[in-house]
Design a protein around this motif. Structure first.
Motif, PDB file in Angstrom:
ATOM      1  N   ILE A  30      41.665  93.247  -8.647  1.00  0.00           N
ATOM      2  CA  ILE A  30      42.144  94.372  -8.308  1.00  0.00           C
ATOM      3  C   ILE A  30      43.609  94.051  -7.554  1.00  0.00           C
ATOM      4  N   ASP A  31      43.942  92.724  -7.590  1.00  0.00           N
ATOM      5  CA  ASP A  31      45.076  92.114  -7.165  1.00  0.00           C
ATOM      6  C   ASP A  31      46.361  92.285  -8.097  1.00  0.00           C
ATOM      7  N   ARG A  32      47.275  92.964  -7.488  1.00  0.00           N
ATOM      8  CA  ARG A  32      48.471  93.199  -8.493  1.00  0.00           C
ATOM      9  C   ARG A  32      49.554  92.202  -8.084  1.00  0.00           C
ATOM     10  N   ALA A  33      49.452  91.321  -6.942  1.00  0.00           N
ATOM     11  CA  ALA A  33      50.542  90.635  -6.467  1.00  0.00           C
ATOM     12  C   ALA A  33      50.372  89.212  -6.894  1.00  0.00           C
ATOM     13  N   ASP A  34      49.495  88.587  -7.606  1.00  0.00           N
ATOM     14  CA  ASP A  34      49.296  87.454  -7.753  1.00  0.00           C
ATOM     15  C   ASP A  34      49.069  86.199  -6.637  1.00  0.00           C
ATOM     16  N   ARG A  35      48.123  86.886  -5.874  1.00  0.00           N
ATOM     17  CA  ARG A  35      47.704  86.274  -4.649  1.00  0.00           C
ATOM     18  C   ARG A  35      46.080  85.589  -4.447  1.00  0.00           C
ATOM     19  N   VAL A  36      45.589  86.016  -5.623  1.00  0.00           N
ATOM     20  CA  VAL A  36      43.967  85.574  -5.624  1.00  0.00           C
ATOM     21  C   VAL A  36      43.755  84.279  -6.654  1.00  0.00           C
ATOM     22  N   ILE A  37      43.124  83.251  -6.020  1.00  0.00           N
ATOM     23  CA  ILE A  37      42.845  82.438  -6.903  1.00  0.00           C
ATOM     24  C   ILE A  37      40.955  82.876  -7.229  1.00  0.00           C
ATOM     25  N   TYR A  38      40.566  83.047  -8.311  1.00  0.00           N
ATOM     26  CA  TYR A  38      39.161  83.374  -8.607  1.00  0.00           C
ATOM     27  C   TYR A  38      38.474  81.979  -8.740  1.00  0.00           C
ATOM     28  N   MET A  39      37.389  81.741  -8.394  1.00  0.00           N
ATOM     29  CA  MET A  39      36.553  80.562  -8.899  1.00  0.00           C
ATOM     30  C   MET A  39      35.010  80.668  -8.899  1.00  0.00           C
ATOM     31  N   ASN A  40      34.651  80.064  -9.705  1.00  0.00           N
ATOM     32  CA  ASN A  40      32.995  80.148 -10.451  1.00  0.00           C
ATOM     33  C   ASN A  40      32.503  78.951 -10.757  1.00  0.00           C
ATOM     34  N   THR A  41      31.347  79.135 -10.763  1.00  0.00           N
ATOM     35  CA  THR A  41      30.646  77.573 -11.422  1.00  0.00           C
ATOM     36  C   THR A  41      29.328  77.886 -12.050  1.00  0.00           C
ATOM     37  N   PHE A  42      29.238  76.853 -12.765  1.00  0.00           N
ATOM     38  CA  PHE A  42      27.751  76.944 -13.512  1.00  0.00           C
ATOM     39  C   PHE A  42      26.764  76.246 -12.927  1.00  0.00           C
ATOM     40  N   THR A  43      27.126  75.613 -11.923  1.00  0.00           N
ATOM     41  CA  THR A  43      25.969  74.920 -11.129  1.00  0.00           C
ATOM     42  C   THR A  43      24.873  75.950 -10.713  1.00  0.00           C
ATOM     43  N   LYS A  44      25.066  77.128 -10.410  1.00  0.00           N
ATOM     44  CA  LYS A  44      23.953  78.214 -10.331  1.00  0.00           C
ATOM     45  C   LYS A  44      23.359  78.812 -11.304  1.00  0.00           C
ATOM     46  N   SER A  45      24.223  78.881 -12.208  1.00  0.00           N
ATOM     47  CA  SER A  45      23.837  79.876 -13.133  1.00  0.00           C
ATOM     48  C   SER A  45      23.229  78.983 -14.663  1.00  0.00           C
ATOM     49  N   LEU A  46      23.467  77.633 -14.407  1.00  0.00           N
ATOM     50  CA  LEU A  46      22.818  76.648 -15.764  1.00  0.00           C
ATOM     51  C   LEU A  46      22.075  75.701 -14.986  1.00  0.00           C
ATOM     52  N   ALA A  47      22.663  74.567 -14.258  1.00  0.00           N
ATOM     53  CA  ALA A  47      21.859  73.593 -13.787  1.00  0.00           C
ATOM     54  C   ALA A  47      23.155  72.895 -12.592  1.00  0.00           C
ATOM     55  N   SER A  48      22.538  72.505 -11.378  1.00  0.00           N
ATOM     56  CA  SER A  48      23.385  71.765 -10.619  1.00  0.00           C
ATOM     57  C   SER A  48      23.856  70.408 -11.171  1.00  0.00           C
ATOM     58  N   THR A  49      22.960  69.896 -12.160  1.00  0.00           N
ATOM     59  CA  THR A  49      23.590  68.711 -12.510  1.00  0.00           C
ATOM     60  C   THR A  49      24.497  68.556 -13.827  1.00  0.00           C
ATOM     61  N   ILE A  50      24.781  69.697 -14.338  1.00  0.00           N
ATOM     62  CA  ILE A  50      25.939  69.946 -15.177  1.00  0.00           C
ATOM     63  C   ILE A  50      27.090  70.143 -14.500  1.00  0.00           C
ATOM     64  N   ARG A  51      28.133  69.533 -14.244  1.00  0.00           N
ATOM     65  CA  ARG A  51      29.162  69.770 -13.438  1.00  0.00           C
ATOM     66  C   ARG A  51      30.075  70.444 -14.223  1.00  0.00           C
ATOM     67  N   ILE A  52      30.169  71.776 -14.150  1.00  0.00           N
ATOM     68  CA  ILE A  52      31.191  72.383 -14.690  1.00  0.00           C
ATOM     69  C   ILE A  52      31.667  73.733 -13.987  1.00  0.00           C
ATOM     70  N   SER A  53      32.843  73.814 -13.463  1.00  0.00           N
ATOM     71  CA  SER A  53      33.124  74.996 -12.552  1.00  0.00           C
ATOM     72  C   SER A  53      34.508  75.430 -13.126  1.00  0.00           C
ATOM     73  N   TYR A  54      35.036  76.452 -12.625  1.00  0.00           N
ATOM     74  CA  TYR A  54      36.424  76.814 -13.060  1.00  0.00           C
ATOM     75  C   TYR A  54      37.221  77.677 -12.199  1.00  0.00           C
TER      76      TYR A  54
END
Lengths: 490, 490
Positions: free
Chosen positions: A315-339
């Motif tokens: 919902i940000d229209r002004a390019d002010r938000v950086i979104y961050m998520n990770t696969f450590t919760k959804s896959l495995a904490s020992t696969i180190r992939i976030s974005y």
């Protein structure tokens, strides 16, 4: 001032040794109930260690109930009653501090709670409600192995061809499609940055946004975030989290220009920031050049009922938000992939200033994950986990309702993420509740253990329950143990 | 002052656009031969971009021969002769700058050299002697896939059990045994830290050793190292590399307390620091508290003849050396696994202050690599690669000897690592040699392209030849092209 001979610590880390010294002196009565502890800074200076070492030891001792934190005053030796020692660490392993990934994301070996009594007499298996490690039995090993084999045999040339610093294009494309379909986020693959874990991405953001700026963090909050900023020497301000998200007045007063939050499901409170506050936060961000919000959606996939919450990013229209998520919760904490997903101007700045950083995630796993998402397996996997976690939560809630008197217990924020809050009407302090639970073989922490300030609001007795790693039998056992610990008379 | 409308750059990065603008103005005569360019800082300010953007553009233009760097004076438009344009980038991909991993370690997509003329008339395949990417055909895909499958089916519990921040114990144990057997380094697995690439480990060392300190780097040297320090806002000093390693007088004068070097095989000079200088460096490190040497052994495995050189780490008796190595050269640049060996006190400090950083390498790949090393496959693989590279080098040297007049060419430092130096007796400048080689389809840079100062010593004509990615036919073709480029009359 209190002092210890740190050179006698043998193999123990400074933190570990300091923690033990203080604990033993409290247990042995050398530090009396109510005695005020030295300030963290003065104590650190006196011992010749870093403040963070003392802070970690104090935090652990507070979480375990040996110390009491008094707002705007300091730390005091708590009443330890006649029950004697409470939690014993089984060895000289890595230390744990409340609110770090070791509890929330289960990224380290951790340490199981064990009472002295229990250790003496064939301890019951410890149940850990302070740690949010996903159940290893849920990882799709066979499927992952098949996809990996396929990638290794069919895509050799691409795997070896070098890779942009922001990550392999097939994975960024798969993520862009996934974000559009499941989160309604319209992104360009060139705005997506792949990195080996969120801590790595926090560090990259610090280099991108500036080391001299003031970063605002949530209080209570995920302690590891504040430790990462601290290790970079970054100035931070703590903003109280209310029922409707971070306190915007306090945010303005802080003078911070970068806000790091988890609006979908705050840790540990579980608060979901309502749309009104989201709009206020976006308005705040737009008031000044170079203001940004880091939206840390660490367990956004695990909303267990209702519709997903639209991200702040979308919902940000002004390019002010950086979104961050990770696969450590959804896959495995020992696969180190976030974005992370950057606003387009920041993505351009990253290409400009940090293009020489190679991507930290192996191409093999990026291609495997891309296939996993593209072919719909990720969505199925998340659904399966969501069902499984919903069932675990229901078994635990049901057991808690059965064991604990209904009029003395309330459950909050149980529909999102992998933990909920348990409010208990009792005369005990949170520290005492933690200690008594530990004596019954259950590791659990109160909200105050996650506060960056000096302690919980007086009178609140709110415990944080992480259930993602529990089996059904453990759920039932945990509820029984908590009744014995907290309602001995019932 | 010279200025450009950067808002018209479309999809191009600032660096890329600026590079093109200047290049086109030199080709078009708007910037005349000999004209002095604005200083990097003033130009950056005027354009509203970061100094690194201008620096990168100048470096690229210098490497390609459009600009000439004059020591202690600045950059000047070079003579471009009548041959016209020299290298054209095929698209708006990621930029390359001489001396970064894109050349040395092949970590990015890179950009192939292409002449305008060649592009117009069915270009011959470009041969890249400026990039050190290992040959993809040498990666043992089938074996790796088998080990990965085995790990995924037999070690599921360990893979999911969480992992210390410094890496999985089996991999650290395997490395400790390997280092003992092949390098005579007696380490404890707890001193070894696994990380996703050396840049990540550089960043971690900055957090560990301090952000306020002065770091000394080699000159000429690997540009990416200086860029990583720069992105952290670290103060650096450049120390000249002589025939016997870094100049210790200049090191003392710099006031630096941390020295980052590659004593086994310096890039790009290929210098191996002799034992006398090694002892002097260790003595320097011991003169003061908290002095350290970072020993970057990026291609230590590839000594092609003679015995391996003992590492500085192994002769250090005072805990002042940090040893660093990577699998990006020895396995594949897209597998992101590097490691460092800390002196015991620094390992303890890392546990103390940075323990909350999760390891950035996936457990799956750590266990696979551990098995790869433990069962002797890594040693066999390195031997195979060493033989292969030795053969490529010999074919190239043989071809160069055949094509280039013997009395005008000398080869230096060809026995270690995957590049050597080619000294040519000619009236051309290094820039002109680069430009003429490019016109013949060969990408090659001179030593001056790796200097952090303002240019090469006058009179030296030393080109850096990276051969690891070349086939036999390419080696022969490269030698012929270089003869046409550099010895047109012969």
């Amino acid at each position: 001032m209190l002092t210890y001979a740190l050179d006698q610590r043998g193999d123990l880390s400074l933190y570990e040794y300091l923690y033990r010294c203080i604990r033993d002196d409290i247990l042995g009565g050398k530090i009396a109930e109510g005695e005020k502890m030295p300030s963290k800074r003065a104590f650190a200076k006196n011992l010749g260690v870093s403040t963070i070492t003392v802070e970690s030891a104090y935090a652990q001792l507070t979480a375990e109930g040996y110390l009491r934190a008094v707002p705007r005053s300091g730390y005091y030796a708590a009443s330890i009653g006649s029950a004697g020692p409470v939690m014993r660490d089984p060895g000289a392993g890595e230390g744990t501090v409340p609110g770090t990934g070791q509890e929330r994301r289960g990224e380290s070996a951790g340490r199981t709670a064990q009472t002295a009594a229990a250790a003496a007499a064939a301890a019951p298996p410890a149940i850990d409600l302070a740690s949010g490690r996903p159940g290893p039995e849920l990882f799709p090993f066979a499927l992952w192995a098949r996809l990996m084999r396929e990638v290794l045999s069919l895509r050799q040339e691409e795997l070896m061809a070098g890779m942009p610093g922001i990550g392999a294009l097939p994975l960024r494309e798969a993520l862009a499609r996934y974000l559009l379909e499941y989160q309604g986020m319209r992104t360009d693959p060139d705005q997506i940055v792949i990195g080996a874990g969120t801590e790595y991405l926090y560090g990259m953001l610090i280099l991108l946004l500036g080391q001299e700026r003031l970063y605002a963090l949530e209080d209570p909050g995920y302690r590891k975030i504040s430790m990462v900023y601290g290790s970079h020497g970054i100035k931070t301000a703590y903003i109280p989290v209310r029922e409707d998200g971070v306190d915007i007045g306090a945010l303005r007063l802080s003078g911070a220009d970068i806000l790091h939050i988890s609006p979908s499901h705050q840790f540990p409170t579980g608060v979901t920031t309502p749309i009104g506050r989201r709009r206020e936060l976006l308005a705040w961000a737009q008031e000044k050049e170079e203001r940004y919000i880091i939206e840390d959606d660490y367990d956004g996939e695990f909303r267990l009922s209702g519709r997903p919450i639209p991200s702040l990013w979308s919902i940000d229209r002004a390019d002010r938000v950086i979104y961050m998520n990770t696969f450590t919760k959804s896959l495995a904490s020992t696969i180190r992939i976030s974005y992370m997903v950057l606003p387009a101007p920041l993505a351009a700045r990253l290409r400009e200033n940090l293009w020489f950083y190679a991507c930290t995630v192996s191409a093999f796993e990026q291609y495997t994950l891309a296939a996993f998402i593209e072919r719909g397996y990720f969505d199925k996997h998340i659904n399966r986990m969501r069902n499984e976690y919903r069932q675990r939560r229901d078994v635990l809630l049901e057991a808690l309702r059965r064991e604990l008197p209904r009029n003395k217990v309330r459950v909050h924020n149980e529909n999102a993420g992998l933990h909920f809050l348990l409010e208990v009407e009792t005369q005990m302090s949170e520290e005492e509740m933690t200690r008594r639970a530990a004596a019954e073989g259950v590791r659990i922490l109160g909200l105050s253990a996650y506060l960056h300030g000096y302690g919980a609001e007086p009178g609140s007795r709110v415990m944080v329950v992480n259930y993602s790693g529990l089996g059904d039998a453990q759920c039932r056992e945990a509820a029984k143990a908590l009744r014995r610990a907290w309602m001995p008379g019932e």
